[in-house]
Design an enzyme around this catalytic site. Structure first.
Site, PDB file in Angstrom:
ATOM      1  N   ILE A 181     -30.061  45.464 -27.700  1.00  0.00           N
ATOM      2  CA  ILE A 181     -31.241  45.518 -28.558  1.00  0.00           C
ATOM      3  C   ILE A 181     -32.394  44.713 -27.968  1.00  0.00           C
ATOM      4  CG2 ILE A 181     -32.139  44.915 -30.841  1.00  0.00           C
ATOM      5  CD1 ILE A 181     -29.280  45.410 -31.907  1.00  0.00           C
ATOM      6  N   TYR A 202     -19.999  34.449 -36.544  1.00  0.00           N
ATOM      7  CA  TYR A 202     -21.203  35.248 -36.270  1.00  0.00           C
ATOM      8  C   TYR A 202     -21.915  35.582 -37.580  1.00  0.00           C
ATOM      9  CZ  TYR A 202     -23.976  39.169 -34.409  1.00  0.00           C
ATOM     10  OH  TYR A 202     -25.009  40.021 -34.045  1.00  0.00           O
ATOM     11  N   LYS A 205     -25.577  34.321 -39.056  1.00  0.00           N
ATOM     12  CA  LYS A 205     -26.605  35.326 -39.340  1.00  0.00           C
ATOM     13  C   LYS A 205     -27.094  35.185 -40.780  1.00  0.00           C
ATOM     14  CE  LYS A 205     -26.910  37.237 -35.335  1.00  0.00           C
ATOM     15  NZ  LYS A 205     -28.156  37.240 -34.564  1.00  0.00           N
TER      16      LYS A 205
END
Length: 319
Positions: A53, A203, A207
């Site tokens: 990305i 993770y 986030k």
């Protein structure tokens, strides 16, 4: 009708986060795409820009005329990404900056180098990410996902605030993850020292922190002309996800978004005019709810306590 379909896609998760959701919503965006040259004369930095990305965001920025800085940990991989971007966008202004976001000294050196070479910074995309199998720490003793997704970005933002403020309409964008919906704020254990360590959980927790902290950071920087946004890209087929979550990636690969599709909202947030409403969480160019599960909600004092801890550990003067 369109809004109802969009809401249904969002609440049912699976279709909304896949290519299907992207392409169904895409039909409504034709007039809202960035204009040619939308970033001409501006400078944009993307962390973790050597693949996936991040590379797609950087390529789009370069194509829209930005002086694009690829902030990467590995200069060899970054160099390959730069050459590939220049092949795709001949004549673009693309440079490399070495930056291991998890390491304070590397963050400081990167910010100092950028300040020497650029008078302003118009766009800062916090995209660098890790999903370790085992619990790992950086040189300062912080758990790696916390250091990469939270502490490093806070420190980098703090060091780059003068450049961002001088731009007049600078935008900071956190590339978060829909996985954060399953996790509450880790107020009592931000370093993930308790219980069995799971990389996917670490993770998602960090986030969640990015999304929770974005409005606070926006409030600190708004009077300097800097807006802060967070977004999630949906389920994207990237090398990092394939390596870290092979079963998930293999099962959903036919339906997963491309990196370019995942990059779309970040590029839109950086370029659309007038500036989008700041301090919010976005997906597919719309503001989304931050909670769908009751157990992920938190009182404000818990949020502020975690925010204060992270600012202190990041060495960021954004209180």
């Amino acid at each position: 009708m369109i809004r109802a379909v969009d809401t249904l896609l969002d609440r049912t998760i699976v279709p909304g986060y896949t290519r299907l959701g992207f392409h169904l919503r895409r039909t409504c965006w034709t007039r809202d795409d960035p204009a040619a040259g939308a970033l001409r004369g501006r400078t944009a930095m993307v962390t973790g820009a050597n693949s996936g990305i991040g590379k797609s965001i950087a390529t789009r920025f370069a194509a829209l005329g930005a002086a694009t800085v690829l902030a990467v940990r590995d200069l060899d991989r970054g160099g390959r990404a730069r050459r590939e971007i220049l092949d795709a966008v001949p004549g673009a202004d693309v440079e490399l900056a070495q930056c291991d976001v998890a390491e304070p000294a590397s963050v400081d050196a990167c910010a100092d180098a950028l300040a020497r070479d650029h008078g302003t910074l118009d766009v800062l995309v916090h995209n660098a990410g890790v999903l370790p199998i085992d619990r790992t720490e950086n040189s300062a003793g912080h758990e790696l996902t916390l250091a990469t997704h939270v502490l490093g970005p806070l420190r980098l933002t703090d060091r780059l605030t003068p450049l961002l403020a001088s731009a007049g309409d600078a935008r900071i964008i956190f590339v978060a993850s829909g996985g954060m919906y399953a996790q509450p704020l880790p107020v009592r254990d931000p370093e993930y020292r308790r219980g069995e360590y799971r990389g996917a959980t670490a993770y998602a927790r960090t986030k969640r922190m990015q999304v929770a902290f974005a409005p606070l950071l926006d409030g600190r920087l708004a009077d300097q002309g800097v807006s802060v946004h967070s977004m999630h890209p949906g389920w994207v087929d990237t090398p990092g996800i394939s390596a870290a979550l092979p079963r998930f990636s293999s099962a959903l690969r036919p339906a997963m978004r491309t990196a370019d599709e995942g990059a779309d909202t970040a590029v839109w947030l950086a370029t659309t005019t007038p500036s989008p409403m700041s301090g919010h969480f976005w997906h597919d160019r719309r503001i989304r709810h931050e909670h769908y599960l009751r157990h992920t909600r938190y009182p404000e004092d818990h949020l502020l306590s975690l925010w204060s801890y992270c600012l202190d550990e990041a060495g960021a003067g954004l209180h």
